[in-house]
Scaffold this motif. Structure first.
Motif, PDB file in Angstrom:
ATOM      1  N   LEU A   1      -6.848  -0.803  -9.194  1.00  0.00           N
ATOM      2  CA  LEU A   1      -7.693   0.697  -8.700  1.00  0.00           C
ATOM      3  C   LEU A   1      -8.745  -0.770  -7.414  1.00  0.00           C
ATOM      4  O   LEU A   1     -10.017  -0.631  -7.330  1.00  0.00           O
ATOM      5  N   ILE A   2      -8.001  -0.798  -6.506  1.00  0.00           N
ATOM      6  CA  ILE A   2      -8.706  -1.625  -5.227  1.00  0.00           C
ATOM      7  C   ILE A   2      -7.442  -1.934  -4.292  1.00  0.00           C
ATOM      8  O   ILE A   2      -6.501  -1.311  -4.399  1.00  0.00           O
TER       9      ILE A   2
ATOM     10  N   SER B   1       0.708  -1.065   0.070  1.00  0.00           N
ATOM     11  CA  SER B   1       0.200   0.095   0.275  1.00  0.00           C
ATOM     12  C   SER B   1       0.883   1.450  -0.032  1.00  0.00           C
ATOM     13  O   SER B   1       1.647   1.452   1.112  1.00  0.00           O
ATOM     14  N   ASP B   2       0.668   2.081  -1.165  1.00  0.00           N
ATOM     15  CA  ASP B   2       1.859   3.019  -1.516  1.00  0.00           C
ATOM     16  C   ASP B   2       1.063   4.157  -1.810  1.00  0.00           C
ATOM     17  O   ASP B   2       0.607   4.060  -2.981  1.00  0.00           O
ATOM     18  N   ASP B   3       0.417   5.338  -0.533  1.00  0.00           N
ATOM     19  CA  ASP B   3       0.261   6.600  -1.406  1.00  0.00           C
ATOM     20  C   ASP B   3      -1.240   6.681  -1.996  1.00  0.00           C
ATOM     21  O   ASP B   3      -0.819   6.991  -2.820  1.00  0.00           O
ATOM     22  N   HIS B   4      -1.613   5.643  -1.224  1.00  0.00           N
ATOM     23  CA  HIS B   4      -3.908   5.526  -1.783  1.00  0.00           C
ATOM     24  C   HIS B   4      -3.255   3.982  -2.706  1.00  0.00           C
ATOM     25  O   HIS B   4      -4.728   4.317  -3.801  1.00  0.00           O
ATOM     26  N   ARG B   5      -2.099   3.842  -3.162  1.00  0.00           N
ATOM     27  CA  ARG B   5      -2.531   3.054  -4.240  1.00  0.00           C
ATOM     28  C   ARG B   5      -1.979   1.256  -3.882  1.00  0.00           C
ATOM     29  O   ARG B   5      -1.641   1.678  -2.848  1.00  0.00           O
ATOM     30  N   THR B   6      -2.087   0.576  -4.613  1.00  0.00           N
ATOM     31  CA  THR B   6      -1.357  -1.033  -3.889  1.00  0.00           C
ATOM     32  C   THR B   6      -0.792  -1.596  -4.951  1.00  0.00           C
ATOM     33  O   THR B   6      -1.070  -1.127  -6.558  1.00  0.00           O
ATOM     34  N   ILE B   7       0.373  -1.705  -4.749  1.00  0.00           N
ATOM     35  CA  ILE B   7       0.797  -1.887  -6.099  1.00  0.00           C
ATOM     36  C   ILE B   7       1.209  -3.743  -6.014  1.00  0.00           C
ATOM     37  O   ILE B   7       1.935  -3.710  -4.476  1.00  0.00           O
TER      38      ILE B   7
ATOM     39  N   PHE C   1      -5.801  -2.364  -0.832  1.00  0.00           N
ATOM     40  CA  PHE C   1      -4.734  -3.126   0.158  1.00  0.00           C
ATOM     41  C   PHE C   1      -5.825  -3.815   0.990  1.00  0.00           C
ATOM     42  O   PHE C   1      -5.423  -5.013   0.571  1.00  0.00           O
ATOM     43  N   SER C   2      -6.398  -3.728   2.086  1.00  0.00           N
ATOM     44  CA  SER C   2      -7.065  -4.557   2.393  1.00  0.00           C
ATOM     45  C   SER C   2      -8.576  -5.385   2.224  1.00  0.00           C
ATOM     46  O   SER C   2      -8.469  -6.656   1.797  1.00  0.00           O
ATOM     47  N   LYS C   3      -8.917  -4.855   0.912  1.00  0.00           N
ATOM     48  CA  LYS C   3      -9.797  -5.630  -0.251  1.00  0.00           C
ATOM     49  C   LYS C   3      -9.154  -6.603  -1.229  1.00  0.00           C
ATOM     50  O   LYS C   3      -9.214  -7.721  -1.370  1.00  0.00           O
ATOM     51  N   LEU C   4      -8.067  -5.861  -1.525  1.00  0.00           N
ATOM     52  CA  LEU C   4      -7.118  -6.456  -2.646  1.00  0.00           C
ATOM     53  C   LEU C   4      -6.595  -8.480  -1.705  1.00  0.00           C
ATOM     54  O   LEU C   4      -6.014  -9.318  -2.245  1.00  0.00           O
ATOM     55  N   THR C   5      -5.853  -8.245  -0.630  1.00  0.00           N
ATOM     56  CA  THR C   5      -4.998  -9.042   0.236  1.00  0.00           C
ATOM     57  C   THR C   5      -6.503  -9.933   1.026  1.00  0.00           C
ATOM     58  O   THR C   5      -5.643 -11.123   1.540  1.00  0.00           O
ATOM     59  N   ALA C   6      -7.180  -9.542   1.292  1.00  0.00           N
ATOM     60  CA  ALA C   6      -8.059 -10.016   2.174  1.00  0.00           C
ATOM     61  C   ALA C   6      -8.113 -11.822   1.491  1.00  0.00           C
ATOM     62  O   ALA C   6      -8.202 -12.754   2.597  1.00  0.00           O
ATOM     63  N   PRO C   7      -7.872 -12.433   0.140  1.00  0.00           N
ATOM     64  CA  PRO C   7      -8.161 -13.244  -0.269  1.00  0.00           C
ATOM     65  C   PRO C   7      -6.772 -14.414   0.494  1.00  0.00           C
ATOM     66  O   PRO C   7      -6.209 -15.963   1.123  1.00  0.00           O
ATOM     67  N   LEU C   8      -6.212 -13.514   0.888  1.00  0.00           N
ATOM     68  CA  LEU C   8      -4.377 -14.221   0.967  1.00  0.00           C
ATOM     69  C   LEU C   8      -4.155 -13.970   2.825  1.00  0.00           C
ATOM     70  O   LEU C   8      -3.203 -15.195   2.811  1.00  0.00           O
ATOM     71  N   GLU C   9      -5.319 -13.537   3.600  1.00  0.00           N
ATOM     72  CA  GLU C   9      -5.071 -13.721   5.006  1.00  0.00           C
ATOM     73  C   GLU C   9      -5.070 -15.047   5.043  1.00  0.00           C
ATOM     74  O   GLU C   9      -4.205 -15.501   5.943  1.00  0.00           O
TER      75      GLU C   9
END
Length: 189
Positions: free
Chosen positions: A110-111, A92-98, A113-121
Motif C-alpha cells: 500500500l504505497i 504500477s498497475d491501475d493505482h496499485r504497485t506490484i 510506485f514513486s515512493k516505493l522505488t525512490a530508494p532504488l533510483e
C-alpha cells in the motif's frame, strides 16, 4: 551425496546458483580441471592445513563482504523485506504497485510506485523501462520488438522513444558486471 561425485554435485549447485562459491576439499588433484570448469573458487587437497583453510575462508569473506540492501514495505499488515538482488520488477498497475521477486512471489504494498522505488533510483541494477515499470537488469534475458523479456518469461512493454537507450543501458550494465566479477576473481588468485 546420494551417489553423485563431487564434480556432479558442483555442476548441480552451479545450475541452481551461478554466484555461489564452490570450494573443493579432496584427496586427489585428478579432478582439478573439471572443478575449474564448474568455476570453483578454490581446490584444496587433503590433508589441508589450518593455514590453507584460513586463507580460503579469508578470501571468500573478502569477496562476500557486501552489505545486503533491502526494499522494505508493508503488505497485508506484514513488514516485508526483499533484498535488492531478488527484486525482478516493480510495476504500477491501475493505482496499485506490484513487486515481483525472483521466486515469483508477488506483493501488493500500500504505497505509491514513486515512493516505493525512490530508494532504488541510484542503484545501477535497476532500469525504468517505461512509465511505472522498473526492472532489475540482472533478470533481463533480452528484448523482442518493444518488449523486455525477463528470465521468468515475463514480458513488459518498453518505452518506444527510449528503447535504444534502454537496450544500451542493459548491455553496458551486463558487460560492467562481467568485468567486475572477473576483476574480483583475479584479485583473489
Amino acid at each position: 551425496m546420494d551417489g553423485l561425485t563431487g564434480i556432479e554435485a558442483a555442476q548441480q549447485i552451479r545450475l541452481q546458483d551461478d554466484s555461489c562459491l564452490i570450494i573443493f576439499l579432496t584427496s586427489s588433484n585428478d579432478h582439478l580441471p573439471q572443478a575449474f570448469r564448474c568455476h570453483a573458487f578454490d581446490y584444496l587437497q587433503k590433508p589441508a592445513t589450518q593455514e590453507d583453510i584460513s586463507r580460503v575462508l579469508r578470501d571468500a569473506m573478502r569477496l562476500l563482504r557486501t552489505e545486503i540492501q533491502y526494499l522494505e514495505f508493508t503488505c497485508s499488515r506484514q513488514t516485508i523485506r526483499v533484498p535488492y538482488t531478488e527484486i525482478v520488477s516493480i510495476l504500477s498497475d491501475d493505482h496499485r504497485t506490484i513487486v515481483t521477486d525472483h521466486k515469483g512471489n508477488r506483493y501488493d504494498p500500500l504505497i505509491g510506485f514513486s515512493k516505493l522505488t525512490a530508494p532504488l533510483e541510484n542503484e545501477s541494477r535497476f532500469c525504468l523501462i517505461n512509465r511505472g515499470i522498473l526492472v532489475n537488469m540482472d533478470y533481463i534475458s533480452g528484448f523482442d520488438s518493444n518488449l523486455c523479456i525477463l528470465s521468468g518469461g515475463q514480458k513488459l512493454p518498453v518505452s518506444t522513444r527510449r528503447i535504444s537507450k534502454i537496450r544500451q543501458q542493459w548491455e553496458d550494465y551486463t558487460f560492467s558486471s562481467i568485468r567486475r566479477k572477473m576483476t574480483e576473481r583475479s584479485l583473489l588468485t
